[in-house]
Design a protein around this motif. Structure first.
Motif, PDB file in Angstrom:
ATOM      1  N   THR A  44       4.704  10.036   8.109  1.00  0.00           N
ATOM      2  CA  THR A  44       4.449   9.359   9.384  1.00  0.00           C
ATOM      3  C   THR A  44       2.952   9.116   9.558  1.00  0.00           C
ATOM      4  OG1 THR A  44       6.414  10.304  10.388  1.00  0.00           O
ATOM      5  CG2 THR A  44       4.731   9.531  11.890  1.00  0.00           C
ATOM      6  N   VAL A  45       2.632   7.836   9.776  1.00  0.00           N
ATOM      7  CA  VAL A  45       1.238   7.421   9.932  1.00  0.00           C
ATOM      8  C   VAL A  45       1.073   6.830  11.333  1.00  0.00           C
ATOM      9  CG1 VAL A  45      -0.562   5.852   9.088  1.00  0.00           C
ATOM     10  CG2 VAL A  45       1.052   6.893   7.463  1.00  0.00           C
ATOM     11  N   GLY A  46       0.234   7.442  12.130  1.00  0.00           N
ATOM     12  CA  GLY A  46      -0.091   6.883  13.450  1.00  0.00           C
ATOM     13  C   GLY A  46      -1.319   6.014  13.312  1.00  0.00           C
ATOM     14  N   PHE A  47      -1.187   4.730  13.618  1.00  0.00           N
ATOM     15  CA  PHE A  47      -2.309   3.797  13.445  1.00  0.00           C
ATOM     16  C   PHE A  47      -2.757   3.279  14.808  1.00  0.00           C
ATOM     17  CE2 PHE A  47      -3.571  -0.770  12.095  1.00  0.00           C
ATOM     18  CZ  PHE A  47      -4.917  -0.419  12.049  1.00  0.00           C
ATOM     19  N   ARG A  57       0.799  -3.198   8.308  1.00  0.00           N
ATOM     20  CA  ARG A  57       2.257  -3.252   8.510  1.00  0.00           C
ATOM     21  C   ARG A  57       2.983  -3.514   7.194  1.00  0.00           C
ATOM     22  NH1 ARG A  57       3.857  -3.125  13.780  1.00  0.00           N
ATOM     23  NH2 ARG A  57       2.614  -4.141  15.412  1.00  0.00           N
ATOM     24  N   GLU A  58       2.415  -4.396   6.374  1.00  0.00           N
ATOM     25  CA  GLU A  58       3.055  -4.728   5.089  1.00  0.00           C
ATOM     26  C   GLU A  58       3.027  -3.542   4.130  1.00  0.00           C
ATOM     27  OE1 GLU A  58       0.966  -8.051   3.496  1.00  0.00           O
ATOM     28  OE2 GLU A  58       2.138  -9.516   4.629  1.00  0.00           O
ATOM     29  N   THR A  59       2.016  -2.711   4.259  1.00  0.00           N
ATOM     30  CA  THR A  59       1.868  -1.573   3.342  1.00  0.00           C
ATOM     31  C   THR A  59       2.749  -0.394   3.758  1.00  0.00           C
ATOM     32  OG1 THR A  59      -0.420  -2.215   2.926  1.00  0.00           O
ATOM     33  CG2 THR A  59       0.193   0.030   2.308  1.00  0.00           C
ATOM     34  N   PHE A  60       2.687  -0.064   5.036  1.00  0.00           N
ATOM     35  CA  PHE A  60       3.348   1.165   5.502  1.00  0.00           C
ATOM     36  C   PHE A  60       4.752   0.860   6.031  1.00  0.00           C
ATOM     37  CE2 PHE A  60      -1.157   2.161   5.444  1.00  0.00           C
ATOM     38  CZ  PHE A  60      -1.117   3.294   4.631  1.00  0.00           C
ATOM     39  N   THR A  61       5.599   0.430   5.122  1.00  0.00           N
ATOM     40  CA  THR A  61       6.976   0.064   5.491  1.00  0.00           C
ATOM     41  C   THR A  61       7.909   1.254   5.285  1.00  0.00           C
ATOM     42  OG1 THR A  61       7.424  -0.662   3.238  1.00  0.00           O
ATOM     43  CG2 THR A  61       6.613  -2.337   4.780  1.00  0.00           C
ATOM     44  N   ALA A  62       9.069   1.176   5.946  1.00  0.00           N
ATOM     45  CA  ALA A  62      10.095   2.212   5.751  1.00  0.00           C
ATOM     46  C   ALA A  62      10.555   2.200   4.300  1.00  0.00           C
ATOM     47  CB  ALA A  62      11.261   1.956   6.696  1.00  0.00           C
ATOM     48  N   ALA A  63      10.670   0.991   3.721  1.00  0.00           N
ATOM     49  CA  ALA A  63      11.138   0.884   2.333  1.00  0.00           C
ATOM     50  C   ALA A  63      10.179   1.606   1.374  1.00  0.00           C
ATOM     51  CB  ALA A  63      11.267  -0.580   1.945  1.00  0.00           C
ATOM     52  N   ASN A  73       6.725   5.933   7.935  1.00  0.00           N
ATOM     53  CA  ASN A  73       7.111   5.698   9.320  1.00  0.00           C
ATOM     54  C   ASN A  73       5.803   5.365  10.052  1.00  0.00           C
ATOM     55  OD1 ASN A  73       8.336   5.823  11.866  1.00  0.00           O
ATOM     56  ND2 ASN A  73       7.880   8.003  12.047  1.00  0.00           N
ATOM     57  N   LEU A  74       5.570   4.073  10.274  1.00  0.00           N
ATOM     58  CA  LEU A  74       4.300   3.646  10.889  1.00  0.00           C
ATOM     59  C   LEU A  74       4.451   3.605  12.406  1.00  0.00           C
ATOM     60  CD1 LEU A  74       1.383   2.515  10.440  1.00  0.00           C
ATOM     61  CD2 LEU A  74       2.406   0.230  10.526  1.00  0.00           C
ATOM     62  N   VAL A  75       3.605   4.362  13.092  1.00  0.00           N
ATOM     63  CA  VAL A  75       3.589   4.316  14.557  1.00  0.00           C
ATOM     64  C   VAL A  75       2.340   3.527  14.939  1.00  0.00           C
ATOM     65  CG1 VAL A  75       3.689   5.667  16.681  1.00  0.00           C
ATOM     66  CG2 VAL A  75       4.615   6.623  14.553  1.00  0.00           C
TER      67      VAL A  75
END
Ligand code: AHR
Length: 355
Positions: free
Chosen positions: A41-44, A62-68, A72-74
């Motif tokens: 999980t990354v909080g940005f 957003r393109e880098t820190f995807t669920a796939a 988990n980008l916050v």
């Protein structure tokens, strides 16, 4: 599953920072509600959406820190307010995120909240602009641009370009449309200009913030053209401001271009992300653009990979950047004994850029 790696990284970080007696967060942290099992999980905390550069930067994250990809980008938009960013960081701490990534709106005022993150043993990665903190271990590492060097490159280009036309220092009448006051992007770029003004006797007519936006850039330039009747250079601290300045120049019945002897207003800018600005640089309406690279997503990911592997990334990572002009007047600039080439902007160069 990554907690063990993260804990090892934290031990290493604390040892390097000379820290001791910290709580083992693997025992005290609650799992964040929205986290997918096994994900990081990354909080940005992004500072806002003021420019094309900023949007490209957000997109890269957003393109880098995807669920796939296992994240988990916050994401929290600070809307240009430091108070909102501080609230976002506190909420990341409460959510027990694995990493905090901060793109700070201004340099100062982060000590308290970064101490809270440090006390919670959450690594903080600063991205893009810098923070000015009382002790270095308040953040794990930083990746971004050398804004002072960017300013120096722009000014050295201006110095050399003017010299090819036989224009002397005191005949350069410059206005500076500054970025967000107190941001390291503004501080570095303004500092570069002010130093060159002193060194070469350039006539710095005025400095006003355009907040890195097109609307404010137009407003500020329109006013400066009324206040100062002999402006022949506008130093725009990003491309959105340059686009606004160009609108004001046209509305005032003046011409932007590279021929100072013919009475053009020479536009100098930064970023190289906005398509229209790049096209203006290609056709000579903008004299030069110093690149500011926004694609920090993969760089931050690489830092997180390093931490996850139990290693420490470099404390500071400077991105290397290009200087663009379509004029052939200057082929390189030299700063502090280092030579930086000027990339002659062509359609082919544009087509091969990443953004
Ligand atoms: O911090 C980077 C700067 O912020 C970019 O030059 C500008 O466009 C943005 O808003």
């Amino acid at each position: 599953m990554k907690k063990n790696y993260k804990f090892l990284a934290m031990i290493l970080a604390l040892a390097l920072a000379g820290g001791c007696g910290k709580t083992d967060k693997t025992e005290t942290k609650a799992e964040p509600a929205a986290e997918t099992a096994g994900s990081v999980t990354v909080g940005f905390s992004q500072l806002g959406a003021e420019s094309d550069w900023r949007n490209a930067n957000t997109e890269s994250m957003r393109e880098t820190f995807t669920a796939a990809a296992g994240y988990n980008l916050v994401f929290e938009d600070g809307q240009q307010k430091q108070s909102k960013q501080i609230t976002a960081i506190r909420s990341f701490i409460q959510q027990n995120v694995d990493y905090i990534v901060l793109a700070p709106v201004t340099q100062d005022g982060w000590d308290s909240v970064l101490m809270e993150a440090r006390d919670a043993d959450i690594p903080v990665i600063i991205v893009d602009r810098m923070v000015d903190v009382s002790v270095p271990d308040l953040f794990t590492c930083w990746v971004g641009s050398d804004f002072y060097l960017e300013g120096q490159k722009a000014c050295e280009w201006l110095y050399r370009h003017a010299a090819t036309q036989g224009v002397r220092g005191h005949d350069l009448h410059i206005v500076d449309i500054q970025g967000t006051l107190g941001s390291s992007a503004q501080i570095g770029r303004t500092r570069g200009l002010e130093e060159y003004c002193k060194r070469y006797g350039w006539d710095l007519r005025g400095e006003t913030s355009g907040d890195f936006t097109q609307a404010k850039g137009r407003e500020v330039m329109a006013q400066m053209l009324v206040t100062y009747n002999n402006v022949n250079v506008v130093y725009c601290e990003n491309d959105n401001e340059a686009l606004g300045a160009l609108e004001a120049i046209e509305a005032a019945g003046k011409h932007a271009g590279g021929d100072l002897q013919a009475g053009d207003i020479l536009v100098v800018s930064f970023d190289g992300v906005n398509e229209t600005a790049i096209q203006y640089c290609l056709d000579g309406t903008i004299g030069c653009i110093v690149e500011c690279n926004p694609l920090h997503g993969p760089r931050v990911k690489s830092i997180i990979d390093t931490l996850e592997a139990g290693q420490m990334p470099d404390k500071l990572e400077y991105v290397s950047e290009t200087l663009y002009s379509s004029f052939g007047s200057v082929d390189s600039v030299s700063i502090g004994g280092e030579s930086y080439p000027v990339t002659i902007l062509t359609q082919e160069v544009i087509d091969n850029r990443q953004y």
